[in-house]
Scaffold this motif. Structure first.
Motif, PDB file in Angstrom:
ATOM      1  N   PHE A   1       8.432  -0.951  -1.337  1.00 60.90           N
ATOM      2  CA  PHE A   1       9.450  -0.110  -0.713  1.00 60.90           C
ATOM      3  C   PHE A   1       8.901   1.275  -0.358  1.00 60.90           C
ATOM      4  CE2 PHE A   1      12.514  -3.166  -2.496  1.00 60.90           C
ATOM      5  CZ  PHE A   1      13.263  -3.376  -1.350  1.00 60.90           C
ATOM      6  N   SER A   2       7.939   1.688  -1.132  1.00 60.86           N
ATOM      7  CA  SER A   2       7.386   3.029  -0.861  1.00 60.86           C
ATOM      8  C   SER A   2       6.465   2.994   0.352  1.00 60.86           C
ATOM      9  CB  SER A   2       6.649   3.551  -2.096  1.00 60.86           C
ATOM     10  OG  SER A   2       5.529   2.737  -2.328  1.00 60.86           O
ATOM     11  N   GLY A   3       6.228   1.903   0.908  1.00 57.36           N
ATOM     12  CA  GLY A   3       5.456   1.761   2.161  1.00 57.36           C
ATOM     13  C   GLY A   3       3.957   1.662   1.933  1.00 57.36           C
ATOM     14  N   GLU A   4       3.584   1.372   0.711  1.00 56.72           N
ATOM     15  CA  GLU A   4       2.136   1.208   0.458  1.00 56.72           C
ATOM     16  C   GLU A   4       1.618  -0.016   1.232  1.00 56.72           C
ATOM     17  OE1 GLU A   4       0.484   1.108  -3.507  1.00 56.72           O
ATOM     18  OE2 GLU A   4       1.846   2.732  -4.116  1.00 56.72           O
ATOM     19  N   HIS A   5       0.457   0.160   1.807  1.00 60.11           N
ATOM     20  CA  HIS A   5      -0.087  -0.955   2.609  1.00 60.11           C
ATOM     21  C   HIS A   5      -0.764  -2.030   1.773  1.00 60.11           C
ATOM     22  CE1 HIS A   5       0.958   0.836   6.391  1.00 60.11           C
ATOM     23  NE2 HIS A   5       0.409   1.989   6.014  1.00 60.11           N
ATOM     24  N   ASP A   6      -1.378  -1.601   0.728  1.00 62.72           N
ATOM     25  CA  ASP A   6      -2.179  -2.564  -0.042  1.00 62.72           C
ATOM     26  C   ASP A   6      -1.415  -3.072  -1.257  1.00 62.72           C
ATOM     27  OD1 ASP A   6      -4.358  -4.088  -0.527  1.00 62.72           O
ATOM     28  OD2 ASP A   6      -5.467  -2.520  -1.612  1.00 62.72           O
ATOM     29  N   VAL A   7      -0.349  -3.764  -0.995  1.00 66.43           N
ATOM     30  CA  VAL A   7       0.381  -4.406  -2.098  1.00 66.43           C
ATOM     31  C   VAL A   7       0.063  -5.895  -2.095  1.00 66.43           C
ATOM     32  CG1 VAL A   7       2.304  -2.809  -2.406  1.00 66.43           C
ATOM     33  CG2 VAL A   7       2.418  -4.513  -0.615  1.00 66.43           C
ATOM     34  N   ARG A   8      -0.209  -6.425  -3.254  1.00 67.39           N
ATOM     35  CA  ARG A   8      -0.673  -7.818  -3.318  1.00 67.39           C
ATOM     36  C   ARG A   8       0.098  -8.633  -4.328  1.00 67.39           C
ATOM     37  NH1 ARG A   8      -5.736  -8.881  -1.114  1.00 67.39           N
ATOM     38  NH2 ARG A   8      -6.710  -7.037  -0.212  1.00 67.39           N
ATOM     39  N   ILE A   9       0.232  -9.884  -4.003  1.00 63.74           N
ATOM     40  CA  ILE A   9       0.795 -10.862  -4.949  1.00 63.74           C
ATOM     41  C   ILE A   9      -0.365 -11.729  -5.407  1.00 63.74           C
ATOM     42  CG2 ILE A   9       2.116 -13.017  -4.980  1.00 63.74           C
ATOM     43  CD1 ILE A   9       4.335 -11.612  -3.554  1.00 63.74           C
ATOM     44  N   GLU A  10      -0.421 -11.976  -6.690  1.00 64.94           N
ATOM     45  CA  GLU A  10      -1.537 -12.810  -7.176  1.00 64.94           C
ATOM     46  C   GLU A  10      -1.172 -14.292  -7.002  1.00 64.94           C
ATOM     47  OE1 GLU A  10      -2.375 -11.769 -11.244  1.00 64.94           O
ATOM     48  OE2 GLU A  10      -2.308  -9.613 -10.763  1.00 64.94           O
TER      49      GLU A  10
END
Lengths: 387, 310
Positions: free
Chosen positions: A110-119
């Motif tokens: 939600f904070s708009g981070e680009h590098d969010v990942r799901i394992e």
């Protein structure tokens, strides 16, 4: 018509042996049709795979939404959230894919981070893992579009929009266009080549062996019966035999075809089979004029039937045979018979363009009949007087 | 002239099967072609029937050139080959009907001819039998019936009595004479001289593809020097007496073995009387005594230097 009448008296005596050939080879053909044929279906049905969903992001809305979305496309299996249990579940194929949502994932998203990942952990090189990757990417991409374009959107709003978007369905109707004939029927008529060659060859040559017995031959040749008349009567007898075999085979084809037995495609299959029956007949008549013993007869029957079936695309589809093999095969009648069967199988619309290749294949088979018969008659005439 | 063969030559590679073979068969004859196995009898018959190509010569049957497509000539010929040529899948009656049908298309006439043929060869009780159920002799009779049912003018029989029991053989030979009396000309090949002597009105002797002598039984025997063979059972004959017998007129050879004296004479009159006179004058007692006239084997032996059965 002495020879023609004698032909049937002789065939009557050979009937037990011929009946055995017919039963055995037709049984093999029907078995191959039902158990060895093509089993693919033109329809589509959705299947679900088993996955494990590990949520370390507590009750964050995005993780819950993703879980709900994935549950519509996969079976979520409950597994203890520890490394060993998860690895065991994957190893023993209890699940094929493990999704792990890390702590703080929703907040970062939600904070708009680009590098969010799901394992994720999956069975290597499996189609199901590609499919699950696609679903997860699809969900997160859609959610990403909303967070980028609607800053400040609440979690519940986002889930509602994404859910609504992803529920959109396109109606797809699967039609078997270009494959009108039941594949089982086509398989039956393809495998029938083997039975047809063997039955007609063994039947015809068994009778020819009787008439070509050197002493009987001498007596016949010493009579005023014209050579052409004798050969034509013999050929007519053989033709009657071939037609009877064809009727038996078509009757079984009727039973396999069911309601489609009188379709134009089925009728074309019958005509094509009749053409091939005449090919087998003339080939057998030619060889029957040359052979002298039962041992040779059996040997030739095996070589001829298996050879023509392998090269002509009976046991291995023509599409899988190389160009060179198909080119060589085009000099055999089996190739043209199988080609016609394949064309009839695909035939959905009856018009000149679609029917012409089928008729051409049948005409080529009849060409083989004429050529083989002519050679047989020339040989028979040559052998009228010994050197 | 029913059959006329001129200078027929047939080669199998280097082997000459027929060497300028000549033959003339007149109407009404039972013409015997006699020769040892391999002398070319069957080859000659096959050529006459246009079943075999030949290298040189001409063949005429009923005054017309014989050819594979001479169907009008073939219609008048009946063939009885050395091996039994019938369908094992057809009964006796069906076999005769089949072969008769190749010549006679009229169904009614054919039925009556088939009946006559069955009657002729004595197969009435076996008409529904399949050939494999018949004995060797009956099979031969069926073979003959199939060849003669259409009542041909010329019957060609190639060793029809091979491997046949004496009773069936006599029946077959009587049948041939009966067919001849009914008007058929018969060409009969055999290596059994007794059969040929018994039934043939004229005989040709063959050896190595050639006709070496032709004539009636008596004519052939008159061609040779050999006369009667006298055999007598005498005990204790000494060598001087044997020599004296040898010196009698017309005696060509004398053999004495195990009390049996065999005296071969040259052709001439009173040979037996001369030998008997000698026994009487010299008080030689004898038991059995019999005299045999020369046979076709003697003719063959004298012409070729070998036995007919070699």
């Amino acid at each position: 018509m002495q020879v023609y009448k004698a032909y049937f008296k002789i065939i009557k005596q050979n009937l037990p042996a011929i009946s055995i050939y017919v039963c055995i080879f037709l049984f093999i053909t029907v078995m191959l049709t039902y158990f060895g044929g093509e089993k693919t279906s033109p329809g589509f049905s959705k299947t679900k795979i088993n996955i494990a969903f590990v949520n370390d992001d507590d009750s964050a809305a995005l993780a819950v939404g993703l879980r709900d979305y994935l549950s519509t496309n996969a079976n979520i299996i409950s597994i203890q959230n520890n490394e060993e249990s998860l690895q065991d579940a994957l190893f023993f194929r209890k699940v094929e894919y493990i999704v792990k949502v890390p702590a703080g994932f929703s907040q970062s998203f939600f904070s708009g981070e680009h590098d969010v990942r799901i394992e994720k952990t999956s069975v290597q090189k499996s189609q199901s893992s590609v499919y699950m990757d696609f679903l997860i990417n699809r969900y997160l991409s859609t959610a990403g579009l909303y967070t980028q374009n609607m800053p400040g959107i609440s979690g519940s709003q986002l889930l509602g929009f994404v859910k609504s978007d992803l529920e959109q369905q396109t109606s797809v109707q699967v039609k078997a266009y270009g494959k009108k004939t039941d594949s089982r029927v086509a398989t039956y008529y393809t495998y029938l080549v083997y039975a047809m060659i063997v039955i007609i060859f063994l039947g015809v040559t068994s009778i020819m062996l009787v008439f070509n017995d050197p002493d009987l031959r001498k007596r016949n040749l010493g009579s005023p019966l014209k050579s052409l008349s004798m050969n034509m009567q013999l050929f007519l007898g053989n033709m009657s035999f071939a037609v009877v075999v064809w009727i038996i085979m078509v009757t079984i084809g009727f039973l396999i075809s069911g309601k489609a037995a009188f379709d134009i495609n089925s009728v074309m299959m019958y005509i094509n089979l009749l053409c091939f029956a005449f090919v087998c007949l003339s080939l057998s008549f030619l060889i029957g004029n040359l052979i002298r013993s039962r041992e040779v007869q059996q040997g030739i029957a095996n070589v001829l039937s298996l050879g023509l079936c392998f090269i002509g695309g009976v046991f291995v589809p023509q599409q899988l045979l190389g160009k060179t093999v198909n080119f060589i095969a085009s000099f055999t009648p089996t190739y043209w018979y199988v080609k016609a069967v394949n064309d009839i199988e695909k035939l959905a619309l009856i018009n000149i363009t679609n029917v012409t290749p089928i008729i051409n294949s049948m005409l080529i088979q009849l060409g083989f009949v004429v050529a083989l018969l002519a050679v047989a008659l020339v040989i028979a005439k040559q052998k009228r007087v010994s050197a | 002239m029913v059959v006329k063969v001129n200078n027929l030559v047939k080669r199998y590679g280097d082997l000459i099967a027929l060497d300028h073979f000549n033959l003339q068969v007149n109407e009404g004859e039972i013409f015997g072609l006699l020769g040892p196995n391999g002398s070319g009898k069957t080859t000659a018959i096959n050529c006459i029937l246009a079943l075999l190509k030949y290298d040189k010569g001409t063949i005429e049957v009923f005054g017309q050139a014989m050819a594979p497509d001479a169907y009008n000539i073939k219609r008048e010929i009946g063939i009885i080959m050395q091996n039994v040529a019938v369908f094992n899948e057809l009964t006796v009656q069906e076999n005769i009907n089949y072969f008769c049908g190749l010549y006679i298309s009229d169904k009614k006439k054919r039925a009556s001819l088939v009946e006559e043929a069955i009657e002729f060869v004595g197969l009435n009780d076996f008409r529904k039998f399949y050939p494999r159920k018949l004995s060797g002799g009956l099979l031969r009779r069926l073979n003959i019936a199939c060849g003669i049912a259409h009542q041909p003018k010329l019957i060609i029989m190639d060793e029809p009595t091979v491997a046949v029991d004496p009773q069936s053989r006599n029946s077959i030979l009587e049948g041939i004479q009966k067919l001849n009396r009914q008007g058929a000309t018969v060409i009969y090949t055999s290596h059994y001289m007794e059969e040929v002597e018994q039934i043939c009105t004229r005989i040709a002797i063959m050896d190595r593809g050639k006709i070496i002598a032709t004539g009636t039984n008596d004519e052939l025997k008159s061609m040779i020097k050999a006369g009667e063979k006298i055999t007598a059972e005498i005990f204790g004959l000494d060598s001087l007496q044997i020599q004296n017998i040898k010196n009698l007129p017309h005696i060509s050879s004398v053999e004495y073995d195990e009390n049996m004296l065999v005296v071969k004479s040259e052709r001439g009159k009173n040979n037996l009387a001369i030998v008997l006179d000698y026994f009487r004058v010299h008080n030689i007692p004898y038991g059995k005594i019999y005299c045999e006239l020369p046979t076709l084997n003697d003719v063959f032996l004298e012409i070729t230097g070998k036995q007919l059965r070699d």
